[in-house]
Write a protein that holds these residues in place. Structure first.
Motif, short mmCIF file in Angstrom:
data_model
loop_
_atom_site.label_atom_id
_atom_site.label_comp_id
_atom_site.label_asym_id
_atom_site.label_seq_id
_atom_site.Cartn_x
_atom_site.Cartn_y
_atom_site.Cartn_z
N THR A 97 0.85 -1.19 0.00
CA THR A 97 0.00 0.00 0.00
C THR A 97 0.89 1.25 0.00
O THR A 97 2.10 1.17 0.28
CB THR A 97 -0.92 0.02 1.22
N ARG A 122 0.65 -0.41 -8.29
CA ARG A 122 -0.68 -0.08 -7.73
C ARG A 122 -1.32 1.09 -8.47
O ARG A 122 -2.54 1.13 -8.59
CB ARG A 122 -0.56 0.26 -6.25
N GLU A 175 -2.16 -4.30 3.44
CA GLU A 175 -3.47 -4.54 2.85
C GLU A 175 -3.98 -5.87 3.41
O GLU A 175 -3.31 -6.90 3.29
CB GLU A 175 -3.35 -4.60 1.33
#
Length: 189
Positions: A97, A122, A175
């Motif tokens: 993340t 991401r 996550e």
């Protein structure tokens, strides 16, 4: 390394109004001189003070990330090498993340461009990538600019405690995903 860093910052100090521009450009060039990000951010605090040092470091690190975004798409061999390094460090299917990347950027020995690759996986479009890059660079620029001069004075137990706190923070910002095996989802007879 120290002589190159001292020479570069002496030039910046003597350049007057061009010093911030040279400092920002130095953030982009520092990777070719093998100078750690933390040292450059610390020098920014010494040269420009906490506020402007953080701001200039943040601008320089963001420009470095944007440069990475365009360069990585052109050099497939570099991309493949970073993918292998990511697989070695974090595993094949790891997706970090933005918060985890921000925490990992605070750890000096973690490869900066490897974290940019994790961010790129991401956020594939430029605008979200730049936004996430700025967010993940803020703690790095702030921490090393403001507190960088005091880190040398910390005792080893304090440094270990800071490192453990970063590991715990990294874990808490992960996550949360649960992988269900085929046999578990469809139980046999």
């Amino acid at each position: 390394m120290d002589e190159r860093l001292v020479a570069a910052f002496a030039l910046m100090e003597a350049s007057g109004y061009m010093a911030p521009v040279l400092f920002i450009l130095f953030h982009i060039l520092r990777q070719f001189l093998f100078i750690p990000v933390a040292l450059v951010c610390m020098a920014g605090g010494v040269l420009f003070g906490s506020l402007f040092g953080t701001l200039y470091s943040l601008i320089g690190l963001t420009l470095l990330s944007v440069t990475f975004y365009f360069v990585i798409k052109s050099f497939k061999s570099f991309y493949e090498k970073l993918l292998r390094l990511k697989e070695k460090w974090f595993g094949r299917n790891a997706t970090l993340t933005t918060g985890q990347i921000a925490v990992l950027r605070l750890i000096p020995f973690v490869h900066y461009q490897l974290l940019n690759l994790c961010l790129l996986e991401r956020k594939k479009e430029l605008k979200p990538f730049v936004r996430a890059s700025v967010l993940s660079n803020i703690p790095l620029a702030f921490f090393y600019t403001v507190f960088g001069q005091y880190i040398k004075q910390f005792s080893p137990p304090i440094l270990v405690m800071i490192f453990i706190a970063l590991i715990v923070l990294f874990y808490l910002l992960r996550e949360k995903v649960r992988v269900i095996q085929w046999r578990e989802f469809f139980p046999g007879k």
